[in-house]
Scaffold this motif. Structure first.
Motif, PDB file in Angstrom:
ATOM      1  N   LEU A 252       1.396   5.047   0.433  1.00 42.89           N
ATOM      2  CA  LEU A 252       0.773   6.205   1.070  1.00 42.89           C
ATOM      3  C   LEU A 252       1.282   7.525   0.501  1.00 42.89           C
ATOM      4  N   SER A 253       2.525   7.525   0.091  1.00 37.02           N
ATOM      5  CA  SER A 253       3.154   8.709  -0.500  1.00 37.02           C
ATOM      6  C   SER A 253       4.351   8.221  -1.298  1.00 37.02           C
TER       7      SER A 253
ATOM      8  N   THR B 102      -9.943   6.347   8.613  1.00 35.42           N
ATOM      9  CA  THR B 102      -9.272   7.389   7.834  1.00 35.42           C
ATOM     10  C   THR B 102      -8.469   6.793   6.692  1.00 35.42           C
ATOM     11  N   LEU B 103      -7.750   5.706   6.970  1.00 33.66           N
ATOM     12  CA  LEU B 103      -6.988   5.027   5.922  1.00 33.66           C
ATOM     13  C   LEU B 103      -7.902   4.522   4.817  1.00 33.66           C
ATOM     14  N   ASN B 104      -9.037   3.967   5.187  1.00 34.10           N
ATOM     15  CA  ASN B 104      -9.950   3.409   4.187  1.00 34.10           C
ATOM     16  C   ASN B 104     -10.525   4.479   3.256  1.00 34.10           C
ATOM     17  N   GLN B 105     -10.564   5.715   3.726  1.00 31.90           N
ATOM     18  CA  GLN B 105     -11.055   6.810   2.885  1.00 31.90           C
ATOM     19  C   GLN B 105     -10.096   7.144   1.746  1.00 31.90           C
ATOM     20  N   ARG B 106      -8.829   6.817   1.929  1.00 34.14           N
ATOM     21  CA  ARG B 106      -7.832   7.144   0.912  1.00 34.14           C
ATOM     22  C   ARG B 106      -7.296   5.916   0.185  1.00 34.14           C
ATOM     23  N   SER B 107      -7.786   4.745   0.511  1.00 35.68           N
ATOM     24  CA  SER B 107      -7.305   3.513  -0.103  1.00 35.68           C
ATOM     25  C   SER B 107      -8.410   2.865  -0.928  1.00 35.68           C
ATOM     26  N   SER B 108      -8.018   2.107  -1.917  1.00 37.18           N
ATOM     27  CA  SER B 108      -8.979   1.333  -2.696  1.00 37.18           C
ATOM     28  C   SER B 108      -9.330   0.025  -2.001  1.00 37.18           C
TER      29      SER B 108
ATOM     30  N   GLU C 281       1.453   9.722   8.887  1.00 40.79           N
ATOM     31  CA  GLU C 281       1.033  10.043   7.530  1.00 40.79           C
ATOM     32  C   GLU C 281      -0.491  10.038   7.409  1.00 40.79           C
ATOM     33  N   VAL C 282      -1.139   9.116   8.092  1.00 40.77           N
ATOM     34  CA  VAL C 282      -2.590   8.979   7.982  1.00 40.77           C
ATOM     35  C   VAL C 282      -3.330   9.933   8.911  1.00 40.77           C
TER      36      VAL C 282
ATOM     37  N   GLU D 242       0.864  -1.186   0.000  1.00 42.34           N
ATOM     38  CA  GLU D 242       0.000   0.000   0.000  1.00 42.34           C
ATOM     39  C   GLU D 242       0.894   1.227   0.000  1.00 42.34           C
TER      40      GLU D 242
END
Length: 238
Positions: A12-13, A96-102, A66-67, A10
């Motif tokens: 993140l940046s 919060t992580l799930n909002q930015r991950s597929s 980061e998250v 995954e």
């Protein structure tokens, strides 16, 4: 037996990512089978776990920051596990992580955690996660220097996972029950309607003795409890 190559990273940046290890499902005997096993590790019972992914390491401070944007840890270090996080904090991180991950992340169930700590389908029956000698795989009271350590510094277990014995306790999804009587046999989380009930912790930590770091040892705390010895590890369903 050849391990399937189904893990993923995954991102993140551009500078930061984390790896999730594929854990092939299987059936195992869950619970304490050694002479140190307590009553809450019994009865030993058969559980079938479906395939899923589990974090190669506990969530680090770099990933948390980061998250979420802050760092609650007592022992500061980007590659050290994040600690001083409650079960509720872990849920906030995951949301919060799930909002930015597929992908959809979650905490592992207690059965998934123990199955993976034991090495999954590659288990060699060790007392700790990857060895019968805890110093090879875990940071605990005899070798930690009274602090956490960067993840991945010791040996991995049979499944390719690090730090599942020692370093920090890890929250799992389940509510605490005094024994395994009535526990699910399908690897799902054993939860009750009352969200204030204690949640299960697994793995032991930097300040615990070896007995607490056994793959079958169980502990609990209220979901709003935080300590500098408690973190978590991510899971992800297929």
């Amino acid at each position: 037996m050849t391990k399937p190559v189904s893990s993923f990273i995954e991102i993140l940046s551009p500078e930061l990512s984390f790896e999730m290890i594929f854990v092939e499902g299987g059936t195992f005997m869950m619970g304490g089978q050694d002479e140190e096993a307590s009553e809450d590790e019994k009865p030993v019972h058969q559980v079938s776990v479906a395939s899923f992914h589990l974090g190669k390491f506990p969530v680090t401070q770099a990933v948390w920051e980061e998250v979420i944007g802050d760092n609650p840890a007592q022992f500061i270090g980007a590659d050290r596990p994040v600690e001083k996080v409650t079960w509720e904090d872990a849920q906030r991180f995951i949301a919060t992580l799930n909002q930015r991950s597929s992908r959809t992340y979650r905490l592992p169930t207690e059965a998934e955690w123990e199955y993976s700590a034991r090495g999954g389908r590659f288990s060699e029956g060790y007392l700790y996660a990857g060895s019968d000698k805890l110093k090879e795989v875990g940071w605990y009271d005899e070798n930690s220097g009274s602090q956490t350590h960067a993840v991945g510094q010791l040996f991995e277990n049979e499944q390719g996972l690090f730090d599942m014995s020692g370093n920090v306790w890890e929250w799992v999804a389940d509510h605490w029950h005094d024994t395994y009587v009535g526990a699910p046999a399908d690897g799902s989380a054993w939860v009750e309607e009352d969200s204030t009930l204690p949640r299960v912790l697994r793995g032991g930590s930097w300040f615990n003795s070896a007995a607490y770091c056994r793959v079958s040892y169980r502990a609990w705390n209220p979901p709003d409890y935080r300590g500098d010895y408690i973190g978590f590890r991510l899971a992800c369903s297929l």
